[in-house]
Write a protein that holds these residues in place. Structure first.
Motif, PDB file in Angstrom:
ATOM      1  N   ASN A  14     -13.318  -1.546  -6.687  1.00 52.11           N
ATOM      2  CA  ASN A  14     -12.395  -1.334  -5.436  1.00 52.11           C
ATOM      3  C   ASN A  14     -11.135  -1.217  -5.317  1.00 52.11           C
ATOM      4  OD1 ASN A  14     -14.972  -1.051  -3.750  1.00 52.11           O
ATOM      5  ND2 ASN A  14     -15.455  -2.900  -4.539  1.00 52.11           N
ATOM      6  N   PHE A  59       1.245  -6.626  -1.666  1.00 54.83           N
ATOM      7  CA  PHE A  59       0.624  -5.929  -0.460  1.00 54.83           C
ATOM      8  C   PHE A  59       1.919  -5.282   0.309  1.00 54.83           C
ATOM      9  CE2 PHE A  59      -0.356  -4.630   3.618  1.00 54.83           C
ATOM     10  CZ  PHE A  59      -1.824  -4.177   3.576  1.00 54.83           C
ATOM     11  N   THR A  64      -2.025  -1.810  -0.973  1.00 55.53           N
ATOM     12  CA  THR A  64      -3.379  -2.275  -1.127  1.00 55.53           C
ATOM     13  C   THR A  64      -3.331  -3.828  -1.447  1.00 55.53           C
ATOM     14  OG1 THR A  64      -3.356  -1.761  -3.484  1.00 55.53           O
ATOM     15  CG2 THR A  64      -4.090  -0.073  -1.995  1.00 55.53           C
ATOM     16  N   PRO A  65      -4.547  -4.692  -1.116  1.00 64.49           N
ATOM     17  CA  PRO A  65      -4.517  -6.063  -1.299  1.00 64.49           C
ATOM     18  C   PRO A  65      -4.830  -6.189  -2.788  1.00 64.49           C
ATOM     19  CG  PRO A  65      -6.380  -5.436  -0.051  1.00 64.49           C
ATOM     20  CD  PRO A  65      -5.659  -4.074  -0.465  1.00 64.49           C
ATOM     21  N   GLY A  92      -2.672  -7.522   3.666  1.00 64.40           N
ATOM     22  CA  GLY A  92      -4.117  -7.635   3.295  1.00 64.40           C
ATOM     23  C   GLY A  92      -4.011  -8.603   1.826  1.00 64.40           C
ATOM     24  N   GLN A 144     -13.371  -5.229   2.045  1.00 69.61           N
ATOM     25  CA  GLN A 144     -13.213  -4.087   3.360  1.00 69.61           C
ATOM     26  C   GLN A 144     -12.389  -4.944   4.341  1.00 69.61           C
ATOM     27  OE1 GLN A 144     -16.863  -3.351   5.000  1.00 69.61           O
ATOM     28  NE2 GLN A 144     -16.159  -2.294   6.657  1.00 69.61           N
ATOM     29  N   GLN A 147      -8.509  -4.779   3.795  1.00 69.66           N
ATOM     30  CA  GLN A 147      -8.121  -3.459   3.656  1.00 69.66           C
ATOM     31  C   GLN A 147      -7.927  -2.823   5.531  1.00 69.66           C
ATOM     32  OE1 GLN A 147     -10.394  -1.711   1.203  1.00 69.66           O
ATOM     33  NE2 GLN A 147      -9.128  -1.677  -0.590  1.00 69.66           N
ATOM     34  N   GLY A 151      -3.465  -4.840   7.660  1.00 73.44           N
ATOM     35  CA  GLY A 151      -3.951  -5.672   6.691  1.00 73.44           C
ATOM     36  C   GLY A 151      -4.524  -7.096   7.117  1.00 73.44           C
ATOM     37  N   ALA A 176     -12.767   1.106   4.612  1.00 71.46           N
ATOM     38  CA  ALA A 176     -12.054   0.213   5.758  1.00 71.46           C
ATOM     39  C   ALA A 176     -11.719   1.451   7.164  1.00 71.46           C
ATOM     40  CB  ALA A 176     -10.510  -0.377   5.532  1.00 71.46           C
TER      41      ALA A 176
END
Ligand SMILES: Cc1ncc(C[n+]2csc(CCOP(=O)(O)OP(=O)(O)O)c2C)c(N)n1
Length: 515
Positions: A14, A59, A64-65, A92, A144, A147, A151, A176
């Motif tokens: 992911n 982030f 993105t985390p 996130g 999920q 995201q 965040g 998400a």
């Protein structure tokens, strides 16, 4: 495959492929799984606050985390202050926190703690994994959640038996939700507020301070004559030449009140109603002047770019070139005694294009914005939760998220001491970070706060709580001890010379500037 491997595979599948960690026995299966599965960049922090602060910085630049892997309640507890900062930044983060095997808990072994209770205040989502077979699905749910725009902090507690028990395989996270479009009414109200003839201000926050959002704000200002400002602290703001200039609300309450006093229509785009950092006797908490109407165009979680685009059209600014676009204008290099203004001028004169500035400069950097406007384009990241000890970890995470860009950490000497272990991670990962330590050898901000709060002038004992002397911290030695080359500058001339050298090289470097 065991649960630990299914979890690591789920993360990678992911797109969560950076892990900031400080593990222990309960996480050993996860650590072992990192060897079995390709694709996860694992970064060791020597204190959990480094791991969580790095995840925040990551982030902010990656969008993105990353994940953290932390050791039970105490490990998570050590990381909480920077999770607080990350939560306020709306970053996130996926936290994986180890836990004793379920059957072990009743014996109250030394590290047993209420992990969910520790996690909850700094997390939007907390879940205790129930079985090795469902660990991957729960990890997918955490991803999920993290995201969800803008965040979220998702904390998955993974008992050791869910790591070593059998599992099926990775699970793909549901996408998400998208950012919500704002209603037409909000756009119409905001347009009316800014075109009704009363003095207006568009207060920007979150994603409104970047890319198209910023450009749209400039068009709206050009057409309506409204002022543009941002909150005092911003998660990530695009600054410098070619960008629309947005001044930050000042920190000192009296100056902030004065800055806003003439505003009669305040429109919020990703910003909250402006609030003073602290309560001060006899002063208001909210900085909104009397008689000023507040209109919310969009919240930080909404589609800010879309909302500002609609507002551009609604006020008829589609053809208006944006106002307040900064020109490239580097100041001449100053020399002599180090002052905050001189320091800002040196930085503006030398800052590399596309740099990422991580700002934990506290009192020294309050007025840097004016100097930096004419520097080449760069990103500016502020500490969002006010919990100091964020800058060095955040710079670590930002450097991992943005390879090829010079990261410059402006670090108060007091703040830097909270999480100085980040220097070691910078050295180990060979991160391109220039750390500028602002060595005023005091908690300078608190001198002003003592006065503002009405606590009088400090006597010997109070002054001792605000000074970092006896002994002086030797930041060059601290850097060397963590594997980072460093040097000291006592004048602006020395600073310019050393900064030029630092910016010309790759890799971590620390410059102690004695103020
Ligand atoms: C976790 C945490 N502890 C304490 C404080 C209170 N505090 C705010 S600023 C500050 C001192 C900062 O010192 P420094 O980084 O040297 O910056 P300066 O004030 O000298 O500009 C302290 C102790 C805080 N904000 N967060």
């Amino acid at each position: 495959m065991n649960g630990a491997e299914s979890l690591v595979r789920t993360l990678i599948m992911n797109g969560v492929n950076v892990c900031f960690t400080n593990p222990g026995t309960s996480e050993m299966h996860f650590v072992a799984a990192l060897d079995k599965v390709e694709g996860m960049r694992c970064v060791l922090g020597l204190f959990e606050g480094v791991a969580t602060g790095a995840a925040d910085g990551y982030f902010r630049m990656a969008g993105t985390p990353a994940c953290t892997l932390l050791h039970l309640g105490p490990g998570l507890g050590n990381g909480l202050a920077n999770l607080h900062n990350a939560k306020k930044a709306r970053s996130g983060v996926v936290n994986i926190v180890g836990e004793h095997a379920g059957y072990h808990l009743k014996h109250d072994a030394p590290l047993t703690a209420d992990i969910a209770g520790i996690a909850r205040p700094m997390s939007h989502w907390v879940h205790i994994a129930q079985s090795s077979a469902s660990l991957a699905a729960q990890c997918a749910a955490a991803i999920q959640t993290a995201q969800e725009p803008p965040g979220h902090i998702a904390t998955l507690i993974a008992p050791a038996d869910t790591a070593w028990g059998a599992a099926e395989g990775p699970v793909r996270a549901k996408p998400a939700a998208c950012r919500k479009s704002v209603a037409n009414d909000a756009v119409n109200d905001a347009a009316h507020a800014l075109t009704c003839g009363e003095p207006g201000m568009l207060l920007l926050g979150g994603a409104a301070l970047r890319g198209k959002g910023l450009e749209y704000a400039g068009r709206i200002a050009a057409k309506t004559g409204c002022r543009l400002m941002s909150e005092y602290n911003n998660a990530r703001m695009e600054c410098g030449a070619g960008r629309v200039r947005v001044n930050r609300l000042p920190y000192p309450i009296d100056i902030a009140l004065d800055t806003l006093k003439d505003v009669r229509r305040l429109v919020l785009a990703g910003a909250r109603p402006p609030v003073s950092f602290f309560a001060y006797p006899g002063k208001p908490s909210l900085l909104i002047p009397e008689g000023c109407a507040v209109t919310q165009l969009a919240g930080v979680e909404d589609d800010l770019e879309g909302a500002l685009a609609s507002l551009v059209t609604e006020v008829g600014a589609d053809r208006a070139p944006p106002a307040h676009v900064n020109e490239l204008r580097r100041p001449a290099l100053p020399f002599g005694r180090v002052t905050p203004d001189g320091l800002a001028a040196v930085l503006a004169a030398l800052l590399p294009e596309n740099a990422v500035v991580v700002d934990e400069s506290v009192s020294t950097g309050r007025n840097f914005g004016g100097f930096m406007a004419g520097a080449p384009p760069h990103d500016w990241l502020n500490i969002m939760g006010g919990s100091i000890g964020w800058g060095l970890p955040a710079a670590t995470g930002a450097a991992i998220a943005a390879p090829g860009r010079k990261v410059v950490a402006l670090e108060g000497d007091g703040s830097g001491m909270y999480t100085l272990q980040a220097l070691w991670t910078m050295a180990r990962e060979d991160l391109d970070v220039t750390v500028i330590v602002l060595a005023n050898r005091s908690y300078q901000i608190l001198h002003g706060e003592l006065r503002n709060i009405g606590a009088g002038t400090p006597g010997k004992h109070a002054a001792d709580m605000l000074t970092l002397d006896r002994p002086h911290l030797d930041w060059v030695a601290i850097a060397r001890g963590h594997g980072v080359e460093g040097t000291r500058a006592a004048t602006l001339d020395e600073l310019a010379l050393r900064l030029k050298r630092a910016f010309a090289r790759q890799g971590p470097y620390l410059l102690e500037v004695v103020l």
